[in-house]
Design an enzyme around this catalytic site. Sequence first.
Site, PDB file in Angstrom:
ATOM      1  N   ARG A   1      20.072 -21.039  38.391  1.00  0.00           N
ATOM      2  CA  ARG A   1      19.247 -19.867  38.691  1.00  0.00           C
ATOM      3  C   ARG A   1      18.235 -20.165  39.779  1.00  0.00           C
ATOM      4  O   ARG A   1      18.058 -19.391  40.701  1.00  0.00           O
ATOM      5  CB  ARG A   1      18.485 -19.431  37.426  1.00  0.00           C
ATOM      6  CG  ARG A   1      19.357 -18.830  36.369  1.00  0.00           C
ATOM      7  CD  ARG A   1      18.682 -18.834  35.024  1.00  0.00           C
ATOM      8  NE  ARG A   1      18.527 -20.198  34.542  1.00  0.00           N
ATOM      9  CZ  ARG A   1      18.075 -20.529  33.340  1.00  0.00           C
ATOM     10  NH1 ARG A   1      17.685 -19.589  32.514  1.00  0.00           N
ATOM     11  NH2 ARG A   1      17.985 -21.779  32.991  1.00  0.00           N
TER      12      ARG A   1
ATOM     13  N   LYS B   1      15.462 -29.868  19.154  1.00  0.00           N
ATOM     14  CA  LYS B   1      14.948 -28.613  19.723  1.00  0.00           C
ATOM     15  C   LYS B   1      14.756 -27.594  18.608  1.00  0.00           C
ATOM     16  O   LYS B   1      15.634 -27.432  17.773  1.00  0.00           O
ATOM     17  CB  LYS B   1      15.967 -28.043  20.720  1.00  0.00           C
ATOM     18  CG  LYS B   1      15.695 -28.359  22.176  1.00  0.00           C
ATOM     19  CD  LYS B   1      16.572 -27.484  23.068  1.00  0.00           C
ATOM     20  CE  LYS B   1      16.633 -27.961  24.505  1.00  0.00           C
ATOM     21  NZ  LYS B   1      17.590 -27.192  25.310  1.00  0.00           N
TER      22      LYS B   1
ATOM     23  N   HIS C   1      24.168 -15.559  30.531  1.00  0.00           N
ATOM     24  CA  HIS C   1      25.225 -16.444  30.028  1.00  0.00           C
ATOM     25  C   HIS C   1      26.570 -15.710  30.022  1.00  0.00           C
ATOM     26  O   HIS C   1      27.591 -16.262  30.434  1.00  0.00           O
ATOM     27  CB  HIS C   1      24.928 -16.891  28.587  1.00  0.00           C
ATOM     28  CG  HIS C   1      23.717 -17.764  28.424  1.00  0.00           C
ATOM     29  ND1 HIS C   1      22.744 -17.514  27.484  1.00  0.00           N
ATOM     30  CD2 HIS C   1      23.327 -18.895  29.072  1.00  0.00           C
ATOM     31  CE1 HIS C   1      21.808 -18.457  27.547  1.00  0.00           C
ATOM     32  NE2 HIS C   1      22.125 -19.294  28.514  1.00  0.00           N
TER      33      HIS C   1
ATOM     34  N   SER D   1      16.684 -17.717  27.973  1.00  0.00           N
ATOM     35  CA  SER D   1      16.555 -17.469  26.531  1.00  0.00           C
ATOM     36  C   SER D   1      15.091 -17.578  26.111  1.00  0.00           C
ATOM     37  O   SER D   1      14.601 -16.758  25.328  1.00  0.00           O
ATOM     38  CB  SER D   1      17.390 -18.474  25.740  1.00  0.00           C
ATOM     39  OG  SER D   1      18.757 -18.327  26.061  1.00  0.00           O
TER      40      SER D   1
HETATM   41  P1  ADP Z   1      20.358 -25.560  28.055  1.00  0.00           P
HETATM   42  O1  ADP Z   1      19.397 -25.677  26.908  1.00  0.00           O
HETATM   43  O2  ADP Z   1      21.475 -26.535  28.025  1.00  0.00           O
HETATM   44  O3  ADP Z   1      19.746 -25.414  29.413  1.00  0.00           O
HETATM   45  P2  ADP Z   1      20.829 -22.729  28.061  1.00  0.00           P
HETATM   46  O4  ADP Z   1      21.414 -21.964  26.926  1.00  0.00           O
HETATM   47  O5  ADP Z   1      19.404 -22.455  28.403  1.00  0.00           O
HETATM   48  O6  ADP Z   1      21.102 -24.228  27.735  1.00  0.00           O
HETATM   49  O7  ADP Z   1      21.708 -22.520  29.359  1.00  0.00           O
HETATM   50  C1  ADP Z   1      23.049 -22.903  29.416  1.00  0.00           C
HETATM   51  C2  ADP Z   1      23.528 -22.848  30.848  1.00  0.00           C
HETATM   52  O8  ADP Z   1      23.490 -21.524  31.330  1.00  0.00           O
HETATM   53  C3  ADP Z   1      22.704 -23.645  31.822  1.00  0.00           C
HETATM   54  O9  ADP Z   1      23.579 -24.173  32.797  1.00  0.00           O
HETATM   55  C4  ADP Z   1      21.791 -22.617  32.439  1.00  0.00           C
HETATM   56  O10 ADP Z   1      21.343 -22.996  33.721  1.00  0.00           O
HETATM   57  C5  ADP Z   1      22.728 -21.452  32.513  1.00  0.00           C
HETATM   58  N1  ADP Z   1      22.049 -20.154  32.528  1.00  0.00           N
HETATM   59  C6  ADP Z   1      21.069 -19.731  31.717  1.00  0.00           C
HETATM   60  N2  ADP Z   1      20.669 -18.482  32.022  1.00  0.00           N
HETATM   61  C7  ADP Z   1      21.436 -18.100  33.073  1.00  0.00           C
HETATM   62  C8  ADP Z   1      21.487 -16.923  33.886  1.00  0.00           C
HETATM   63  N3  ADP Z   1      20.656 -15.913  33.683  1.00  0.00           N
HETATM   64  N4  ADP Z   1      22.408 -16.880  34.882  1.00  0.00           N
HETATM   65  C9  ADP Z   1      23.218 -17.944  35.104  1.00  0.00           C
HETATM   66  N5  ADP Z   1      23.203 -19.080  34.396  1.00  0.00           N
HETATM   67  C10 ADP Z   1      22.325 -19.169  33.392  1.00  0.00           C
END
Ligand code: ADP
Length: 161
Positions: free
Chosen positions: A92, A42, A18, A130
């Site tokens: 990803r 969630k 992130h 995450s």
């Molecule tokens: P959500 O629950 O909305 O998917 P996340 O916190 O899991 O939220 O992810 C937020 C955003 O960050 C999403 O667009 C996800 O694809 C992106 N993201 C998560 N991990 C990575 C990573 N390692 N590299 C690039 N983008 C990421």
Amino acid sequence: MGNAVIYPGSFDPPTEGHMNVIERASKVFDRVIVAVAINSTKQSVFTPDERVSLLKKIFKDNASIEVDKFEDRLLVDYAKSKKVNVIIRGLRTVSDYEFENQMSLANRKLAPNIEILFMMAESRYSHFSSSLIKEIARLGGPVEGMLDPSIAKKLKEKLLK
Ligand code: ADP
């Protein structure tokens, strides 16, 4: 005021993947609003306020990065309330693509004036999520390098109680 982008997500917890998207986006946009979703359906490890404060701490020296929360409402409505018409998401994997494609088409229908942009994850972060990191931490595995050290410490405190 310059151009601004909203980067929405759960960030439970924020990972180095992130952070990488946020930093790269801040080079392209004058303002990045990291929007922590408060999703009552969630289950989360960190409360929304904890996630906001973890992110704020990391980016405290970067004035172009703001951290905000958005409650149970449509992302496009939140973007309109902020007067921002660009949203960025990270990609990803192919499974991200399928999910994000569907979401972006739905959002486009809801708000045709809002553009949703995608940033490819750098390969060194593309396997970070995450939920995977939480699972590793819960089982006592090493999460160094995947999370900021301050976040890794707090995650272990929460999960290994
Ligand atoms: P959500 O629950 O909305 O998917 P996340 O916190 O899991 O939220 O992810 C937020 C955003 O960050 C999403 O667009 C996800 O694809 C992106 N993201 C998560 N991990 C990575 C990573 N390692 N590299 C690039 N983008 C990421």
